[in-house]
Every structure is written in structure tokens, then in C-alpha cells.
Design an enzyme around this catalytic site. Structure first.
Site, short mmCIF file in Angstrom:
data_model
loop_
_atom_site.label_atom_id
_atom_site.label_comp_id
_atom_site.label_asym_id
_atom_site.label_seq_id
_atom_site.Cartn_x
_atom_site.Cartn_y
_atom_site.Cartn_z
N ARG A 15 0.78 -1.33 0.05
CA ARG A 15 -0.17 0.03 0.05
C ARG A 15 1.14 1.22 0.18
O ARG A 15 0.56 2.12 -0.66
CB ARG A 15 -0.89 -0.04 1.25
CG ARG A 15 -1.79 -1.12 1.16
CD ARG A 15 -3.02 -1.12 2.08
NE ARG A 15 -3.90 0.13 1.81
CZ ARG A 15 -4.66 0.69 2.72
NH1 ARG A 15 -4.82 0.15 3.84
NH2 ARG A 15 -5.38 1.65 2.28
N HIS A 20 -7.10 8.04 10.93
CA HIS A 20 -6.75 6.69 11.05
C HIS A 20 -5.21 6.78 10.72
O HIS A 20 -4.60 5.57 10.24
CB HIS A 20 -7.31 6.01 9.64
CG HIS A 20 -8.90 5.82 10.11
ND1 HIS A 20 -9.72 5.61 9.19
CD2 HIS A 20 -9.50 6.02 11.20
CE1 HIS A 20 -11.14 5.58 9.86
NE2 HIS A 20 -11.01 5.85 11.05
N CYS A 51 6.25 2.79 17.03
CA CYS A 51 6.71 1.73 17.72
C CYS A 51 5.86 0.99 18.71
O CYS A 51 5.42 1.93 19.46
CB CYS A 51 8.14 2.32 18.44
SG CYS A 51 8.76 1.11 19.35
N SER A 84 -18.06 5.54 2.50
CA SER A 84 -19.31 4.70 2.63
C SER A 84 -19.97 4.68 3.92
O SER A 84 -21.24 4.25 3.99
CB SER A 84 -18.82 3.23 2.30
OG SER A 84 -18.07 3.02 3.56
P1 NAD Z 1 -14.81 2.74 1.58
O1 NAD Z 1 -14.29 2.05 0.65
O2 NAD Z 1 -15.74 2.06 2.57
O3 NAD Z 1 -15.99 3.70 0.87
C1 NAD Z 1 -15.47 4.56 -0.50
C2 NAD Z 1 -16.74 5.30 -0.74
O4 NAD Z 1 -16.18 5.97 -1.85
C3 NAD Z 1 -17.95 4.52 -1.31
O5 NAD Z 1 -19.15 4.94 -0.81
C4 NAD Z 1 -17.77 4.67 -2.81
O6 NAD Z 1 -19.18 4.72 -3.33
C5 NAD Z 1 -17.03 5.85 -2.90
N1 NAD Z 1 -16.31 6.10 -4.02
C6 NAD Z 1 -15.61 5.17 -5.10
N2 NAD Z 1 -15.05 5.71 -5.94
C7 NAD Z 1 -15.48 7.22 -5.96
C8 NAD Z 1 -15.24 8.38 -6.80
N3 NAD Z 1 -14.39 8.10 -8.09
N4 NAD Z 1 -15.82 9.45 -6.40
C9 NAD Z 1 -16.44 9.60 -5.25
N5 NAD Z 1 -16.63 8.78 -4.46
C10 NAD Z 1 -16.12 7.53 -4.78
O7 NAD Z 1 -13.88 3.82 2.34
P2 NAD Z 1 -14.01 4.80 3.64
O8 NAD Z 1 -15.41 5.02 3.86
O9 NAD Z 1 -12.69 5.69 3.37
O10 NAD Z 1 -13.80 3.61 4.66
C11 NAD Z 1 -13.04 2.47 4.71
C12 NAD Z 1 -11.68 2.33 5.66
O11 NAD Z 1 -10.62 1.92 4.71
C13 NAD Z 1 -11.04 3.73 6.12
O12 NAD Z 1 -10.95 3.44 7.36
C14 NAD Z 1 -10.05 4.24 5.47
O13 NAD Z 1 -9.00 4.66 5.98
C15 NAD Z 1 -9.72 2.94 4.60
N6 NAD Z 1 -8.88 3.28 3.44
C16 NAD Z 1 -8.01 4.23 3.09
C17 NAD Z 1 -7.56 4.41 1.57
C18 NAD Z 1 -6.57 5.22 1.37
O14 NAD Z 1 -5.85 5.81 2.30
N7 NAD Z 1 -6.41 5.73 0.15
C19 NAD Z 1 -8.06 3.15 0.66
C20 NAD Z 1 -8.69 2.33 1.15
C21 NAD Z 1 -9.31 2.02 2.36
#
Ligand code: NAD
Length: 235
Positions: free
Chosen positions: A58, A108, A116, A177
Site C-alpha cells: 500500500r 486513521h 513503535c 461509505s
Molecule cells: P470505503 O471503501 O468503505 O468507501 C468508499 C466510498 O467512496 C464508497 O461510498 C464509494 O461509493 C465511494 N467512491 C468510490 N469511487 C469514488 C469516486 N471516484 N468518487 C467519489 N466517491 C467514490 O472507504 P471509507 O469510507 O474511507 O472507509 C474504509 C476504511 O478504509 C477507512 O478506514 C479508510 O481509512 C480505509 N482506506 C483508506 C484508503 C486510502 O488511504 N486511500 C484506501 C482504502 C481504504
């Protein structure tokens, strides 16, 4: 409202068009691993090598990604809006910062930092992490982990976030989400405190009913449009 306090909460959706998979992406990292194995303290205790490998992948993805128009638009809002803007993110990537944002509250944690597990020291970490790495403060070996908040751990900066929400006039959730608490509960609190609530997402979230207003579509289009509207229509 024009000079009120806007609190923005972003999720994985804001970074999706930069190529970083969301939680539920078909074929994404999260579908290949069980979150209980790679994103919990118990999973780390069971198999730390697997967890470090997961976050090494990641971290590499993050370093290869570029901020998109949504990150840039949020940074523009922070620079040009006459009122206060608070930016809280659930994302562990650094695309808000590289897109020009400042003062980002990473609830997060951050993939480009280490923690550590023995002494709690936190510091920057850009490359791969290995089981025999040592803490830069207490020198313990085998205790270095990514500085990210796992399921079952307390998110960072919660008191500050609740205080900002209590003071907000508009709460906007972008690309999240609404399934991971406590962030999923922010909208109800903001509304209870009298703020207007706006959801910007690809599809309605799990707590869509709590929002006053919704803009649906890819964040790289909806967020710049929203920001231009708030700033008075200028491109
Ligand atoms: P989630 O994956 O649960 O939800 C993502 C949301 O984004 C969904 O509602 C989806 O419909 C929407 N989405 C997808 N593509 C989109 C776009 N192009 N434009 C607008 N909206 C779009 O993610 P979450 O709600 O952030 O929660 C999941 C957990 O996973 C969090 O704790 C987060 O920290 C972690 N996470 C972080 C990353 C990162 O740092 N980039 C990536 C994946 C998951």
C-alpha cells in the site's frame, strides 16, 4: 453561510481516481486479504510479516499515485474560502498534502509514518518495513509497525474532531461509505448541532438518509464543481 466553518470528512473515494483502491473495490487489495488478518492488532500479533507486506504494498502504491482534481479543489477551498475549513480524512495516504492541503487531520494515521509498538514513538517512514527494523527512539527490534489505526484501536485526534464538528456550519462527507465508525457517526452529530450536511459520493452511502443534500458522481468532477460554487462560481 459564506463565511461559516466547513468541516470536510474524506474517505477512500477521494483517492480512488488516483488509482488507490477503496475498501470494497472489486479486485482491490482489500478483496485479496481479510481485514481481520491485516488491519487488527490480533492479526499483527499472529503474523506480523503478512501485515508488514500488506502495508509495504500500500505504501508503494501511495508513493506511485498522484493527487487528482478532487484533492486540488479541496486545497483551493482551504486557500480561498473566507471562513474556516477543517479537513479530516480517514485516508492513510498523503494525497491531500501533495494536492496542496495543509492542517490535514489524519484520524486513521499515515502510511508514510512508523509507530513503535513498544514505546509509542512515531516518525516518518518512506520505504519497505521489515521484521528486523528497529525503533528510532528506544532501539527495540521487531516492534516497528505502520502508524495506521487498525480496527479495534482508537482513532487519532477525536477530541479535536468532535470540537470542530460542534463548531461547524456545514459538514461535507466526500467519498466515504459511512460504514466505519466513529467517522460514520460524524454526520448525525453535525446535524444534531445544527450544521447543514452534504454528501458527495459516487453512490448514496449507508447513512445517506441523515444528509440534507447529495451530489452524486466521480469526486474529480463533483468536488471542483462544488468548490467553484462555494467560492462564487469562478472556475
Ligand atoms: P470505503 O471503501 O468503505 O468507501 C468508499 C466510498 O467512496 C464508497 O461510498 C464509494 O461509493 C465511494 N467512491 C468510490 N469511487 C469514488 C469516486 N471516484 N468518487 C467519489 N466517491 C467514490 O472507504 P471509507 O469510507 O474511507 O472507509 C474504509 C476504511 O478504509 C477507512 O478506514 C479508510 O481509512 C480505509 N482506506 C483508506 C484508503 C486510502 O488511504 N486511500 C484506501 C482504502 C481504504
Amino acid at each position: 453561510m459564506r463565511e461559516g466553518h466547513i468541516v470536510i470528512l474524506t474517505g477512500a473515494g477521494v483517492s480512488a481516481e488516483s488509482g488507490l483502491g477503496t475498501f470494497r473495490d472489486v479486485g482491490g487489495l482489500w478483496t485479496k486479504y481479510d481485514f481481520a488478518d491485516v488491519a487488527t492488532p490480533e492479526g499483527y500479533a499472529r503474523d506480523p510479516g503478512l501485515v508488514l507486506d500488506f502495508y509495504n504494498a500500500r505504501r508503494a502504491n501511495c508513493r506511485g499515485a498522484e493527487p487528482n482534481a478532487a484533492h486540488a479543489a479541496i486545497a483551493r477551498l482551504q486557500r480561498e474560502y473566507q471562513g474556516r475549513v477543517t479537513l479530516v480524512t480517514q485516508n492513510i495516504d498523503d494525497l491531500h498534502e501533495r494536492g496542496g492541503s495543509s492542517g490535514v487531520i489524519h484520524m486513521h494515521g499515515q502510511i508514510l509514518r512508523a509507530l513503535c509498538a513498544a514505546c509509542g514513538h512515531q516518525w516518518g517512514w518512506a520505504g519497505a518495513m521489515a521484521l528486523d527494523d528497529h525503533c528510532h527512539s528506544c532501539a527495540a527490534v521487531g516492534t516497528v509497525r505502520p502508524d495506521v489505526v487498525w480496527f479495534g484501536e482508537m482513532p487519532y485526534h477525536m477530541e479535536e474532531i468532535w470540537a470542530r464538528i460542534a463548531d461547524s456550519d456545514l459538514f461535507a462527507a466526500i467519498g466515504t461509505s459511512g460504514s466505519v465508525y466513529p467517522a460514520a457517526g460524524f454526520v448525525a452529530d453535525a446535524r444534531h448541532r445544527g450544521a447543514r450536511t452534504l454528501e458527495i459520493n459516487l453512490e448514496p452511502s449507508e447513512n445517506a438518509a441523515v444528509f440534507d443534500q447529495r451530489l452524486l458522481g466521480p469526486a474529480s468532477e463533483t468536488v471542483p464543481d462544488w468548490v467553484a460554487g462555494l467560492l462564487g462560481g469562478s472556475g
